[in-house]
Design an enzyme around this catalytic site. Structure first.
Site, PDB file in Angstrom:
ATOM      1  N   CYS A 348     -67.096  69.188  88.597  1.00  0.00           N
ATOM      2  CA  CYS A 348     -67.104  68.673  87.222  1.00  0.00           C
ATOM      3  C   CYS A 348     -65.941  69.149  86.352  1.00  0.00           C
ATOM      4  O   CYS A 348     -65.292  68.306  85.711  1.00  0.00           O
ATOM      5  CB  CYS A 348     -68.426  68.935  86.535  1.00  0.00           C
ATOM      6  SG  CYS A 348     -69.586  69.962  87.409  1.00  0.00           S
ATOM      7  N   ARG A 377     -70.152  77.341  97.875  1.00  0.00           N
ATOM      8  CA  ARG A 377     -71.076  78.177  97.102  1.00  0.00           C
ATOM      9  C   ARG A 377     -71.558  79.292  97.999  1.00  0.00           C
ATOM     10  O   ARG A 377     -71.976  79.051  99.134  1.00  0.00           O
ATOM     11  CB  ARG A 377     -72.274  77.349  96.626  1.00  0.00           C
ATOM     12  CG  ARG A 377     -71.864  76.253  95.675  1.00  0.00           C
ATOM     13  CD  ARG A 377     -73.055  75.463  95.181  1.00  0.00           C
ATOM     14  NE  ARG A 377     -72.565  74.267  94.494  1.00  0.00           N
ATOM     15  CZ  ARG A 377     -73.346  73.269  94.086  1.00  0.00           C
ATOM     16  NH1 ARG A 377     -74.650  73.343  94.292  1.00  0.00           N
ATOM     17  NH2 ARG A 377     -72.827  72.232  93.484  1.00  0.00           N
ATOM     18  N   GLN A 395     -69.815  66.807  98.571  1.00  0.00           N
ATOM     19  CA  GLN A 395     -70.705  65.931  97.830  1.00  0.00           C
ATOM     20  C   GLN A 395     -70.092  64.540  97.704  1.00  0.00           C
ATOM     21  O   GLN A 395     -68.882  64.399  97.671  1.00  0.00           O
ATOM     22  CB  GLN A 395     -70.924  66.484  96.413  1.00  0.00           C
ATOM     23  CG  GLN A 395     -71.480  67.887  96.384  1.00  0.00           C
ATOM     24  CD  GLN A 395     -71.440  68.483  94.992  1.00  0.00           C
ATOM     25  OE1 GLN A 395     -70.414  68.485  94.338  1.00  0.00           O
ATOM     26  NE2 GLN A 395     -72.576  68.985  94.540  1.00  0.00           N
ATOM     27  N   ASP A 397     -69.779  62.982  95.082  1.00  0.00           N
ATOM     28  CA  ASP A 397     -69.946  63.330  93.674  1.00  0.00           C
ATOM     29  C   ASP A 397     -69.250  62.310  92.773  1.00  0.00           C
ATOM     30  O   ASP A 397     -68.296  61.657  93.186  1.00  0.00           O
ATOM     31  CB  ASP A 397     -69.302  64.706  93.454  1.00  0.00           C
ATOM     32  CG  ASP A 397     -69.796  65.378  92.198  1.00  0.00           C
ATOM     33  OD1 ASP A 397     -70.781  64.907  91.615  1.00  0.00           O
ATOM     34  OD2 ASP A 397     -69.189  66.393  91.807  1.00  0.00           O
ATOM     35  N   HIS A 399     -68.624  61.690  88.238  1.00  0.00           N
ATOM     36  CA  HIS A 399     -68.980  61.979  86.856  1.00  0.00           C
ATOM     37  C   HIS A 399     -68.683  60.769  86.026  1.00  0.00           C
ATOM     38  O   HIS A 399     -67.587  60.200  86.115  1.00  0.00           O
ATOM     39  CB  HIS A 399     -68.222  63.209  86.366  1.00  0.00           C
ATOM     40  CG  HIS A 399     -68.647  64.452  87.085  1.00  0.00           C
ATOM     41  ND1 HIS A 399     -67.995  64.906  88.190  1.00  0.00           N
ATOM     42  CD2 HIS A 399     -69.708  65.271  86.887  1.00  0.00           C
ATOM     43  CE1 HIS A 399     -68.619  65.983  88.652  1.00  0.00           C
ATOM     44  NE2 HIS A 399     -69.667  66.225  87.890  1.00  0.00           N
ATOM     45  N   LYS A 479     -82.521  66.375  84.443  1.00  0.00           N
ATOM     46  CA  LYS A 479     -82.039  65.820  85.701  1.00  0.00           C
ATOM     47  C   LYS A 479     -83.058  64.877  86.311  1.00  0.00           C
ATOM     48  O   LYS A 479     -84.257  65.074  86.151  1.00  0.00           O
ATOM     49  CB  LYS A 479     -81.867  66.913  86.768  1.00  0.00           C
ATOM     50  CG  LYS A 479     -81.115  68.126  86.437  1.00  0.00           C
ATOM     51  CD  LYS A 479     -80.755  68.844  87.727  1.00  0.00           C
ATOM     52  CE  LYS A 479     -81.582  70.072  87.967  1.00  0.00           C
ATOM     53  NZ  LYS A 479     -81.079  70.920  89.056  1.00  0.00           N
ATOM     54  N   HIS A 525     -73.568  63.700  85.613  1.00  0.00           N
ATOM     55  CA  HIS A 525     -73.265  64.188  86.965  1.00  0.00           C
ATOM     56  C   HIS A 525     -74.176  63.419  87.912  1.00  0.00           C
ATOM     57  O   HIS A 525     -75.373  63.341  87.648  1.00  0.00           O
ATOM     58  CB  HIS A 525     -73.596  65.664  87.114  1.00  0.00           C
ATOM     59  CG  HIS A 525     -72.982  66.554  86.083  1.00  0.00           C
ATOM     60  ND1 HIS A 525     -72.018  67.478  86.397  1.00  0.00           N
ATOM     61  CD2 HIS A 525     -73.199  66.677  84.753  1.00  0.00           C
ATOM     62  CE1 HIS A 525     -71.678  68.147  85.300  1.00  0.00           C
ATOM     63  NE2 HIS A 525     -72.373  67.679  84.283  1.00  0.00           N
TER      64      HIS A 525
END
Length: 652
Positions: A348, A377, A395, A397, A399, A479, A525
């Site tokens: 992000c 992580r 991911q 991912d 945004h 979320k 996200h």
RNA sequence: GCCGGUAUAGCUCAGUUGGUAGAGCACCUGAUUUGUAAUCAGGGGGUCGGGGGUUCGAGUCCCUCUGCCGGCACCA
């Protein structure tokens, strides 16, 4: 007198204070024998409770599905008694029924080991055999605290103290043994039956708090009959064969090794699945108005400080010194005295940096910025689990930067994308959860109200059933979580959708509004698969390794029966490969039985068998995985068929 | 990270009360040309997870580290 109603519409009068036991006995002796509990106006009750006037009463037999929960709950009580009989120095805490069974948490100086389980089971059988009645007593708070204190049951005392003033303190006795319990229970310990088995011991924190005592938890499974128990145990054994870690090794998809815990070594076959999924989702995103970017792995910790990750997420970040190590003296680098950088744990902040380049207008919004972002992580080691929980993950991912007004539409749009993708993947059984504001959070309540409502509205509008996860939202916003289960029923969150009003502020992202003022965009996200690692793990277990043709690393094997067919087979393989189909040739000097067996265990969807006959006639004997027998077709037909089946769902 | 368990050949596992490692499959070689889930014969392969200790002697006992497994906590 009281009047009791029955499910069939009948009514009958009884003396006031009549218990369920008496009612059922007066109706039918045989029904009474089978009945273990009752439902009063739809609520489960002890059979020994008096029936209120005008109540609708339904009897629950031991072999009814509704009794299963009680069998398990009662089994937990029986286990607790067994444990305290064997080891009187053990404290009991809580023991609920759960899916397929029950557990009970104990506190003891030396935790239980697997070897203790068989002893406990024996003792449980004894207690069941004794058949003591479950009897309920209501105690006063002071009395209950006194008694449990005297027994040295400090955990129970804590539980009792936490029960709200207006609620009764129920004590259930079974012979000499008793426990604080909400109930209800069946008639006697005999009703638990013998179809139970203790399955595992585990550590668990008291009240789920890692700062508190570690308890020793014993899990068991319990069923109405031995038959059901055996069926369950067999099913679990079968389910374990679908474990993605096992299949990953058997099908040569990936491996993990000690030197890189939580980071996957993808083998060619496993990575082929990844590549297909990535190509698929990329096309879906392209079609849905996303732009794709790529951002750095290593970013100066100044940015992480600004984003708030340094403060909140630092323990989970891999930090790297921004210095050239000297071979002589790298001590100070390790101590991190110089500038530090970190491997990104999420994408992000990097996406915000791209957003911030140049000036954005409200006309530019929404911007849907996607990245197949590789993140690291440093997860707690005990959390690592095959592909499901890794330390290096990629991911799917993205945004979405948008205005407040656009949030609802974007949410609906995402839900539609999500449903389409999971439909294409053949995944059903998705659990939707709306995770709401946590205790520690940023932003005012009005914003949270609006954000939570907008997500709930979008779910309703999309006709999706969901449940709430109170307090489970991110600190910056609520979320949506999309959960799937693995082979043995563990739930894993894959997709996610999060509203964020905080990060654009922290990183000072703005756009120029219609009136010329600077405004903060909302940041959404979102990930559909979640991570490729976990998603592939779920897919492997869902399909037990038998991937759909379009995802199969090897879609077909051309297997020869005799070497006379080699040239024909080679030509067939070349023709298939010319269509970009993933095929292999097996011209080894082996019997066809051997080849068929091997490629079947390797879960190859199609085997194209060619012998003398096929070579002469220009045909193929097609054998499909999981089917008996074969189909003869021309080579051209076989090629066309495989080509057709290999088309990804979005290109059909 | 916490509790319990576990680590022997590529895989699945044997290995008795401590006396310097075995099987099946896989792999390699040879023979077999085979019609839809395992052809036969031979062969190679392990400082028994790492380190330390006890012992005349450790795969076996003890300590420790690491990984893995099952939960918990944390999370995609």
């Amino acid at each position: 007198m009281i009047t009791v109603r029955f499910p069939d519409g009948a009514t009958r009068d009884f003396a006031a204070g009549t218990t369920g036991t008496t009612v059922v006995e007066q109706i039918s002796k045989s029904l009474a024998k089978a009945t273990v509990a009752m439902k009063i106006d739809g609520v489960m009750k002890d059979l020994s409770e008096p029936v209120p006037d005008g109540a609708l009463i339904a009897f629950v037999k031991r072999d009814d599905d509704e009794a299963l929960d009680m069998i398990r709950h009662d089994a937990a009580h029986v286990m607790a008694e067994a444990v305290q009989e064997l080891w009187p120095d053990t404290q009991v805490t809580i023991g609920p029924s759960i899916e397929n069974g029950f557990y009970y948490d104990f506190y003891r100086k030396t935790p239980f080991s697997e070897d203790d389980l068989r002893r406990i089971e024996k003792k449980m059988a004894e207690i069941v055999q004794r058949g003591c009645a479950f009897t309920k007593e209501v105690w006063t708070r002071d009395e209950a605290i006194k008694v449990f204190k005297a027994k040295g049951e400090t955990f129970k005392v804590e539980l009792i103290s936490a029960i709200p003033e207006d609620q009764p303190i129920n004590i259930y006795k079974q012979g000499q043994w008793f426990d604080l319990c909400r109930g209800p229970h069946m008639r006697t310990t005999k009703d638990v039956g013998t179809a139970f088995k203790l399955t595992k011991v585990a550590g668990a924190y008291w009240r789920g708090d890692s700062n508190r005592e570690v308890l020793s938890r014993i899990y068991g499974t319990a069923w109405a009959s031995k038959d059901d128990l055996d069926k369950y145990l067999t099913m679990m054994e079968e389910a374990e064969k679908r474990d993605h870690r096992k299949i990953g090794r058997e099908l040569d998809l990936f491996h993990l090794q000690d030197e890189a815990p939580g980071s996957v070594f993808w083998h060619p076959k496993g990575y082929m699945i990844w590549r297909q999924l990535e190509g698929y989702i990329r096309r879906r995103l392209d079609d849905d108005g996303y732009v794709e970017v790529k951002t750095p792995q290593l970013i100066d910790n100044k940015l992480w400080e600004q984003s708030g990750h340094w403060g909140k997420f630092r323990e989970n970040m891999f930090v790297v010194p921004d210095e050239v190590p000297s071979t002589e003296d790298d001590e100070h680098i390790i101590t991190g005295e110089g500038n530090l950088m970190a491997l990104k744990p999420m994408n992000c902040p990097a996406h915000v940096q791209i957003f911030k380049q140049g000036i954005k207008s409200y006309r530019d919004l929404p911007i849907r910025m996607a990245e197949f972002g590789c993140c690291h992580r440093n997860e707690a080691h005990g959390a690592l689990h095959g592909l499901m929980r890794v330390r290096q993950m990629t991911q799917d991912d993205a945004h979405i930067f948008c205005t407040d007004e656009q949030v609802t539409d974007e949410t609906k749009r995402f839900l539609a994308l999500f449903a389409r993708v999971y439909g294409d993947m053949g995944l059903t059984n998705i659990k939707y959860k709306l995770a709401t504001r946590p205790e520690i959070r940023a932003g005012d309540d009005a914003t949270w109200d609006r954000a939570e409502k907008s997500l709930a509205d979008a779910l309703h509008a999309s006709g999706i059933e969901f449940e709430y996860s109170p307090g489970e939202g991110a600190f910056y916003g609520p979320k949506l979580e999309f959960h799937l289960t693995d082979a043995i029923g563990r739930s894993w969150q894959c997709g996610t959708y999060q509203l964020d009003y905080v990060l654009p502020d922290r990183l000072d992202a703005t756009y120029v509004a219609e009136d010329g003022s600077r405004k903060r965009p909302v940041m959404l996200h979102r990930a559909v698969f979640g991570t490729f690692e976990r998603f592939i793990g779920i897919m492997i277990e869902n399909y037990a390794g038998r991937m759909p043709v379009w995802l199969s690393p090897v879609q077909a094997v051309v297997a020869t029966i005799v070497s006379d067919a080699d040239a024909y087979a080679e030509k067939l393989v070349a023709d298939l490969k010319a269509k970009r189909l993933r095929v292999e040739l097996d011209a080894r000097n082996e019997k066809i039985n051997y080849k068929v067996r091997e490629h079947s265990t390797q879960k190859i969807p199609l085997i194209f068998v060619v012998g003398k006959r096929e070579a002469e006639e220009g045909t193929v004997s097609v054998r499909r995985l999981g089917e008996d027998g074969q189909k003869i077709m021309t080579a051209a037909e076989a090629i066309a068929m495989l080509a057709e089946e290999s088309i990804p769902p979005d290109l059909r």
